[in-house]
Enzyme design. Sequence first.
Site, mmCIF file in Angstrom:
data_model
loop_
_atom_site.group_PDB
_atom_site.id
_atom_site.type_symbol
_atom_site.label_atom_id
_atom_site.label_comp_id
_atom_site.label_asym_id
_atom_site.label_seq_id
_atom_site.Cartn_x
_atom_site.Cartn_y
_atom_site.Cartn_z
ATOM 1 N N GLY A 11 5.472 -4.263 5.375
ATOM 2 C CA GLY A 11 6.088 -2.983 5.002
ATOM 3 C C GLY A 11 5.053 -1.991 4.494
ATOM 4 C CG ASN A 13 6.270 1.530 7.494
ATOM 5 O OD1 ASN A 13 6.437 0.345 7.246
ATOM 6 N ND2 ASN A 13 7.279 2.381 7.587
ATOM 7 N N GLY A 15 6.136 3.799 0.974
ATOM 8 C CA GLY A 15 6.223 3.492 -0.455
ATOM 9 C C GLY A 15 5.033 2.725 -1.018
ATOM 10 C CB ILE A 16 4.914 -0.136 -3.423
ATOM 11 C CG1 ILE A 16 5.836 0.566 -4.431
ATOM 12 C CG2 ILE A 16 3.833 -0.916 -4.150
ATOM 13 C CD1 ILE A 16 6.674 -0.385 -5.290
ATOM 14 N N GLY A 17 3.962 -0.303 -0.347
ATOM 15 C CA GLY A 17 3.153 -0.995 0.673
ATOM 16 C C GLY A 17 2.113 -0.063 1.279
ATOM 17 C CB SER A 142 13.285 -5.848 -8.518
ATOM 18 O OG SER A 142 14.086 -4.939 -9.217
ATOM 19 C CE1 TYR A 176 15.672 -5.066 -3.222
ATOM 20 C CE2 TYR A 176 16.493 -4.579 -5.418
ATOM 21 C CZ TYR A 176 15.469 -4.577 -4.505
ATOM 22 O OH TYR A 176 14.231 -4.101 -4.859
HETATM 23 N N1 LIG Z 1 10.844 1.473 -5.457
HETATM 24 C C1 LIG Z 1 11.436 0.837 -6.431
HETATM 25 O O1 LIG Z 1 12.005 1.448 -7.330
HETATM 26 C C2 LIG Z 1 11.418 -0.673 -6.478
HETATM 27 C C3 LIG Z 1 11.950 -1.316 -7.603
HETATM 28 C C4 LIG Z 1 11.915 -2.698 -7.669
HETATM 29 C C5 LIG Z 1 11.358 -3.422 -6.620
HETATM 30 N N2 LIG Z 1 10.853 -2.763 -5.550
HETATM 31 C C6 LIG Z 1 10.299 -3.578 -4.443
HETATM 32 O O2 LIG Z 1 9.033 -3.064 -4.060
HETATM 33 C C7 LIG Z 1 8.807 -3.298 -2.686
HETATM 34 C C8 LIG Z 1 8.433 -2.009 -1.993
HETATM 35 O O3 LIG Z 1 9.491 -1.085 -2.169
HETATM 36 P P1 LIG Z 1 9.351 0.488 -1.860
HETATM 37 O O4 LIG Z 1 10.025 1.204 -2.946
HETATM 38 O O5 LIG Z 1 7.959 0.816 -1.535
HETATM 39 O O6 LIG Z 1 10.301 0.595 -0.580
HETATM 40 P P2 LIG Z 1 10.165 1.348 0.824
HETATM 41 O O7 LIG Z 1 9.314 2.564 0.711
HETATM 42 O O8 LIG Z 1 11.558 1.511 1.319
HETATM 43 O O9 LIG Z 1 9.396 0.280 1.698
HETATM 44 C C9 LIG Z 1 10.021 -0.863 2.177
HETATM 45 C C10 LIG Z 1 9.230 -1.308 3.374
HETATM 46 O O10 LIG Z 1 9.834 -2.520 3.879
HETATM 47 C C11 LIG Z 1 9.909 -2.377 5.271
HETATM 48 N N3 LIG Z 1 10.932 -3.259 5.847
HETATM 49 C C12 LIG Z 1 12.257 -3.331 5.583
HETATM 50 N N4 LIG Z 1 12.843 -4.244 6.367
HETATM 51 C C13 LIG Z 1 11.852 -4.771 7.145
HETATM 52 C C14 LIG Z 1 11.826 -5.744 8.165
HETATM 53 N N5 LIG Z 1 12.943 -6.376 8.553
HETATM 54 N N6 LIG Z 1 10.653 -6.037 8.746
HETATM 55 C C15 LIG Z 1 9.514 -5.404 8.379
HETATM 56 N N7 LIG Z 1 9.477 -4.449 7.421
HETATM 57 C C16 LIG Z 1 10.645 -4.137 6.829
HETATM 58 C C17 LIG Z 1 10.252 -0.920 5.505
HETATM 59 O O11 LIG Z 1 10.029 -0.586 6.871
HETATM 60 P P3 LIG Z 1 10.748 0.682 7.568
HETATM 61 O O12 LIG Z 1 9.994 1.878 7.109
HETATM 62 O O13 LIG Z 1 10.591 0.396 9.022
HETATM 63 O O14 LIG Z 1 12.178 0.678 7.099
HETATM 64 C C18 LIG Z 1 9.266 -0.297 4.529
HETATM 65 O O15 LIG Z 1 7.987 -0.239 5.103
HETATM 66 C C19 LIG Z 1 10.104 -3.915 -2.147
HETATM 67 O O16 LIG Z 1 9.979 -5.311 -2.121
HETATM 68 C C20 LIG Z 1 11.129 -3.502 -3.176
HETATM 69 O O17 LIG Z 1 12.236 -4.382 -3.221
HETATM 70 C C21 LIG Z 1 10.863 -1.411 -5.443
#
Ligand SMILES: NC(=O)c1ccc[n+]([C@@H]2O[C@H](COP(=O)([O-])OP(=O)(O)OC[C@H]3O[C@@H](n4cnc5c(N)ncnc54)[C@H](OP(=O)(O)O)[C@@H]3O)[C@@H](O)[C@H]2O)c1
Length: 312
Positions: A11, A13, A15-17, A142, A176
Amino acid sequence: MNNEKIVLITGANSGIGKAAAFKFAKEGCTVIMACRNLEISKEVQSDIKQTTNNDQVDLIKLDVSSFDSIREFCREFKNRYEKLDVLIHNAAYANHGEKYRLSANQIELTFATNVIGPYLMTMLLVDHLKKSEDARILHASSNIVKHYFDPKKDLDVSNLRGERKDDKKFSVYTMYRDSKVALVLLTFKLAEVLQENGIKVNAIQINGAKMSKETLMKFEPGWRMIARIQNLFFPPPEKFAECYFEICMSDHFKTTTGKLINDKNQIMEPTVTKPNYKMQIKQFTGSDLYPAYLENRDNWDKVWNLCRELTQ
Ligand SMILES: NC(=O)c1ccc[n+]([C@@H]2O[C@H](COP(=O)([O-])OP(=O)(O)OC[C@H]3O[C@@H](n4cnc5c(N)ncnc54)[C@H](OP(=O)(O)O)[C@@H]3O)[C@@H](O)[C@H]2O)c1
């Protein structure tokens, strides 16, 4: 030396990734972005290459909810690389408000993406991790695990194969929450299982990072509004990218394994204490305590057995 490190981020592409891919590339690592949408991800890849002046930023297609895709990804990764130093399971499914959905392998989509897929991927990459002198795995969890301070909570794995797929009370939020609890339980179990191979496994507790427009659009309108308000208070994803880097690269965490680590890079501790008002607030600002439920070996085994059973 960073330029010898091979770092795989799922992931990457968004947010945090994405912020993490920038950070590791900027520090000279070889970065493999494991993403499902190649069109969007190619743009991110070339942006990272240009901005960081690092050509060693690769992109391989991965849908982590699909066993076929994971197998294909691992085959391709092994063709291209001799070893793996850092594996970051960052991708997650969190489409709050969506109905019950099954993955290609008939597993509830949240668990398939957030727990079962990462488990299978790790297992298929263990041989490559063993070839690293300092292999580290990081799971993105989380602060939602705070719900398990409630002693009545217990992980419900009875609806992961479509058993109650039409249940009107189904909630992706609950799935989740439970998937992130399961991921920490898996972290602790895997750390023990992989210890003899010198592979370290930890999880980070993310309290909230600003979400992109694309991520917000995945939520149903009600949830989107809540997330937009939360976004006003959340730090940028780069904050957690720094944490990923510290946990996966620093000497400080070189021997750390089987731990849940907070956003201040502190190793968290279990507690049975029911959280008071102050502790509840702290869950948002960086607590160093987590529910004792996560420390229970029976719960580790419950998730371990589930992963094995569903990937057989
Ligand atoms: N942001 C927060 O507030 C928060 C809080 C607690 C925990 N987290 C955790 O932190 C991590 C990153 O979160 P984020 O906020 O950066 O979220 P994000 O920007 O939505 O990024 C999520 C990434 O996961 C990818 N993804 C989802 N389903 C997938 C699949 N089946 N195969 C491959 N890639 C997939 C998405 O790809 P697409 O772009 O193609 O959809 C996207 O690149 C996650 O594990 C999340 O649960 C985040």
